[in-house]
Design a protein around this motif. Structure first.
Motif, PDB file in Angstrom:
ATOM      1  N   THR B 470     -26.384 -58.623  33.042  1.00  0.00           N
ATOM      2  CA  THR B 470     -27.400 -58.033  33.812  1.00  0.00           C
ATOM      3  C   THR B 470     -27.088 -58.418  35.266  1.00  0.00           C
ATOM      4  O   THR B 470     -27.749 -58.015  36.024  1.00  0.00           O
ATOM      5  N   LYS B 478     -31.815 -53.891  34.420  1.00  0.00           N
ATOM      6  CA  LYS B 478     -31.674 -55.042  33.700  1.00  0.00           C
ATOM      7  C   LYS B 478     -32.640 -55.258  32.937  1.00  0.00           C
ATOM      8  O   LYS B 478     -32.262 -55.559  31.579  1.00  0.00           O
ATOM      9  N   MET B 482     -31.800 -55.650  28.650  1.00  0.00           N
ATOM     10  CA  MET B 482     -32.365 -56.652  27.698  1.00  0.00           C
ATOM     11  C   MET B 482     -32.932 -56.144  26.632  1.00  0.00           C
ATOM     12  O   MET B 482     -32.945 -56.747  25.674  1.00  0.00           O
ATOM     13  N   VAL B 505     -35.216 -65.208  33.001  1.00  0.00           N
ATOM     14  CA  VAL B 505     -34.672 -64.177  31.908  1.00  0.00           C
ATOM     15  C   VAL B 505     -34.532 -64.664  30.571  1.00  0.00           C
ATOM     16  O   VAL B 505     -34.806 -64.092  29.619  1.00  0.00           O
ATOM     17  N   VAL B 509     -35.866 -63.644  26.890  1.00  0.00           N
ATOM     18  CA  VAL B 509     -35.112 -62.819  25.599  1.00  0.00           C
ATOM     19  C   VAL B 509     -34.427 -63.902  24.588  1.00  0.00           C
ATOM     20  O   VAL B 509     -33.978 -63.450  23.582  1.00  0.00           O
TER      21      VAL B 509
END
Lengths: 283, 555
Positions: B470, B478, B482, B505, B509
């Motif tokens: 991303t 982005k 994701m 991030v 995730v």
């Protein structure tokens, strides 16, 4: 970078003019037997005749029809130009690409040879070669090709070096692509635009060299070419024949070279995107 | 001790429990975890002997087989030795009696105490559960759902049973009361056997010493609570934990693919399982010990999808990667975090085989990769950093996605087109002719990255290495990319090595984080461990430098 040949050519006005001129020359060369009134090499006793209905551009010192020579001369120029360009571009592409892909010692050897060839003045070598061999059209093509591949090889190598590190090539490798697949499927097509530009300049170089050699009187005198016509005509330029003997091949040669330069100029943004106009860049 | 063996329950022709084995020692509480409809409540009811002969097998309480007892004998056990607190949503209270009478009833029924004493004990119990005394004489309809649930718990515990079955004991309570009631139950369960039927992991974590996962009428995984929660071994248990909102894990919620089906041959979970093999379809796996955990899985629980040992790479004098090792479990996301130049991409490229490693080995599903042939490329794929550059400008969308299939020589041309279209659809791109014939320079950044992901997925890899997927996209795109990766993980069981410099991030995730610095993995652990208690000063710096929305906090 996606190259649309038609778009590149029409982008710059000269590009289309160049194509038109070369097209006209090619048509003239191909249909020479139809356009010529006489056998261009037929010698007659009517030397130095002024233009007339029978001889549109008069005759030369051995009574040959100048118009017919002019028309056939286009064949030689274009044939030598295009064929030597094809050969030298191929040699350059092969050596450049293999040097970049194989690397190591091979790369170093190839590049030193390239350096050597760049330093050697091609025209002088040709003069020497011309003195030894009676250079007919084919020999000429081979000599010009062998002396003209080095710039192409250098550019192709540089480009291949950068191409092979491009992510889309890495991606293809991550799918398990073989070096062979990478070369014919990705690297060669990606080199396309550069080879095209290199080819255009090689054509110009070929035509120029052929004419230059003939002009210097080193080429085979039996081959009819614009360079040879200029060479012959210059010896009689104290007479008024230069008007129809010297000017037509001179102008035709200049026009052809200008036309090829225009085409090359039109393709230049392909090599250097900074040359693109802003409107185009925005697209 | 309670011992359940081969417990089967059918309602009509439909099997609910298919052979449950479970043991509960004195002082132990076992949480039965599972989705609605898994048969959790049925299990509770059959231990109570409330299933009127629909149950087969053994439910043995200190030598007393409850299933073989006559109704009269069972009644003596029920309410005194075994009791059950039902889920309050089911109107378990008698609407015509005051609640104090209902709580006192089991004590009186079993003649443990006289009426007055029974009432005293009942009120004490209700007070402990936080019910004010003026409500004792209310009728059930005058109470709120939460209060009713407290009454039900009081009823279950009033008789001082040896074994108490709690069916979703705190599900209808508000957050504050949960704490109160949980604290009470923690004390109340000491010295008793307890079976906690719940889908709520938080309750299980606080009240149970063991967790057993129930699926398709069988226990599929069983182990000590904390271990089960931090390292589930069965794909189903992990999926359940992932779909449970909580304050411990920070990864986005993920569901479980498909729905629960009954009457499945072989392993009941195999239609939803992402690592199922042919054997799973045919044979029911038995609950057996794998590394100190009871797991019913033909593949021994979650597989190790990819591991790299001691990989190193030098460029001249620069040690880009210096003895890095990674392990990725099937279906998990490991975030590889580190600043630019820390060697993340080099490590990824070595794993995929674009770069040759100086030292080290890579294993795919336990097998060492010596030469990266077809099998390897079909197992491990990569999504590259710059979506525009990673696609050849000369290939259309369809051609680009088809390329891996062509290189690997999969199927006929028509097959390839079909497979390519399917993944293009899977990454939520249109499959219209117009779109398939587009060249990359006509696509947006988000579309380009989706095409890249589709291309990486077309060979059906087990492991996807996503290198800053991303980095070149704006934040809304982005987020969508994701989400897409998370969905793909849910549906395909994709194992993802997610390379990023952005720990914020990574936190959202991934399941685990590995921090890389100067070519070395300096820290590795679950996202929570790394975020809450970073051991390496470098990790601490990365966390401090991560994005937040706080105007005060300065990195």
């Amino acid at each position: 970078m996606h190259v649309d040949i038609r778009k590149e050519l029409t982008q710059i006005k000269g590009g289309m003019a160049g194509v038109a001129i070369i097209g006209a020359m090619a048509v003239m060369a191909i249909s020479a037997p139809l356009l010529a009134q006489h056998d261009p090499s037929l010698q007659t006793r009517f030397a130095f005749e002024s233009p007339s209905v029978d001889h549109w551009l008069g005759t030369n010192h051995v009574g040959q029809d100048i118009w017919s020579q002019f028309v056939y001369g286009a064949r030689t120029s274009l044939l030598v130009g295009f064929l030597s360009a094809i050969f030298s571009t191929c040699i350059g592409a092969l050596l450049g690409m293999s040097a970049a892909l194989i690397g190591g010692l091979y790369d170093r050897i190839v590049m030193r040879v390239v350096d050597a060839f760049i330093v050697i003045p091609a025209i002088i070598i040709l003069v020497v070669l011309g003195a030894y061999f009676e250079p007919g059209v084919w020999n000429l093509i081979i000599f010009i090709s062998l002396l003209g591949w080095q710039w192409g090889a250098r550019i192709v190598r540089a480009q291949t070096l950068s191409l092979k590190e491009r992510p889309h090539i890495s991606a293809a490798r991550s799918f398990g692509a073989s070096p062979f697949y990478l070369t014919y499927r990705h690297i060669v097509p990606d080199l396309g635009p550069i080879l095209l530009v290199e080819f255009v300049y090689a054509v110009r170089r070929g035509i120029f060299m052929e004419a230059g050699l003939a002009f210097l009187g080193i080429a085979d005198p039996n081959v009819i070419s614009w360079g040879m016509m200029i060479h012959d005509a210059l010896q009689y330029c104290y007479m008024s024949v230069w008007r129809w003997w010297l000017i037509p091949p001179g102008v035709a040669l200049s026009l052809t070279i200008v036309a090829i330069t225009l085409i090359g100029y039109a393709f230049e943004p392909v090599l250097d995107p900074r040359l693109r106009s802003e409107v185009d860049a925005a697209n | 001790m309670l011992r359940i063996e081969g417990l089967k329950v059918c309602f009509g022709k439909e099997p609910i429990l298919n052979g449950v084995d479970l043991q509960v020692e004195k002082g132990e509480s076992v949480a039965i975890i599972g989705e609605s409809g898994a048969g959790k409540t049925t299990l509770g009811l059959s231990i109570m002997g409330l299933l009127n002969g629909n149950a087969q097998g053994t439910v043995d309480l200190d030598g007393l087989n409850i299933l073989s007892l006559a109704e009269g004998e069972i009644r003596r056990v029920r309410g005194s030795r075994i009791s059950m607190a039902f889920q309050s949503s089911r109107n378990q209270l008698n609407p015509s009696h005051r609640i104090i009478d209902q709580v006192a009833e089991p004590i009186i029924a079993h003649r443990k105490n006289g009426k007055n004493e029974a009432h005293t004990r009942a009120s004490a119990m209700l007070v402990k559960l936080g019910l004010s005394s003026e409500k004792f004489s209310h009728y059930p309809h005058q109470l709120s759902g939460g209060e009713q649930q407290r009454v039900l718990l009081a009823m279950a515990l009033a008789g001082d049973p040896e074994l108490v079955i709690l069916d979703e004991p705190i599900s209808s309570l508000d957050a504050a009361s949960r704490i109160e009631v949980t604290a009470f139950l923690q004390k109340a369960l000491v010295g008793r056997m307890a079976i906690l039927v719940t889908h709520d992991f938080s309750t299980a974590a606080k009240l149970a010493s063991m967790i057993a996962t129930l699926y398709g009428g069988r226990i599929i995984e069983c182990g000590p609570t904390q271990e089960m929660l931090s390292h589930p071994r069965h794909p189903y248990t992990r999926a359940l934990i992932r779909s449970y909102p909580n304050m411990t894990t920070t990864k986005d919620l993920q569901g479980i693919k498909g729905r629960m089906e009954r009457d499945v041959s072989g392993c009941a979970f195999h239609p939803r399982c992402t690592q199922a093999v042919a054997l799973c379809r045919e044979e029911v796996p038995s609950l057996s010990a794998h590394n100190g955990r009871w797991v019913a899985c033909h593949r021994g629980g979650l597989l190790t999808a990819l591991s790299a040992h001691n990989l190193s790479k030098s460029f001249g004098k620069l040690k880009a990667v210096d003895g890095a090792s990674l392990t990725l479990e099937h279906g998990e996301t490991l975030a590889l975090v580190g600043e630019s130049g820390s060697g993340k991409t080099t490590l990824a490229r070595m794993i995929v085989g674009i770069l040759k490693a100086d030292t080290g080995e890579v294993f795919v599903e336990g097998e060492r990769v010596d030469q990266r042939g077809k099998n390897f490329h079909r197992a491990v794929q990569m999504v590259f950093q710059n979506p525009g550059e990673a696609l050849s400008h000369r290939l259309t969308v369809l051609e680009a996605v088809r390329e891996p299939l062509e290189i690997q020589g999969v199927g006929s041309k028509a097959d390839r087109d079909k497979m390519a279209m399917r993944v293009i659809d899977e990454v939520e791109l249109p499959t219209t002719k117009a779109f398939l014939d587009e060249y990359p320079h006509h696509l947006s950044g988000g579309e380009l990255q989706r095409v890249n992901i589709a291309r990486a997925l077309v060979l059906n890899p087990k492991v996807l290495i996503a290198d800053e997927p991303t980095a070149f996209l704006d934040s809304s795109v982005k987020a969508k990319i994701m989400k897409l990766l998370l969905n793909l993980q849910e549906n395909r069981g994709l194992t993802i090595l997610f390379i990023t410099h952005d720990i914020a991030v990574a936190r959202k995730v991934s399941d685990r984080i590995a921090v890389m610095r100067e070519g070395k993995i300096v820290e590795e652990g679950s996202v929570r461990e790394v975020m809450e208690n970073p051991l390496n000063p470098y990790t601490r710096r990365l966390i401090e430098a991560a994005s937040d929305l706080d105007s005060e906090r300065m990195p």
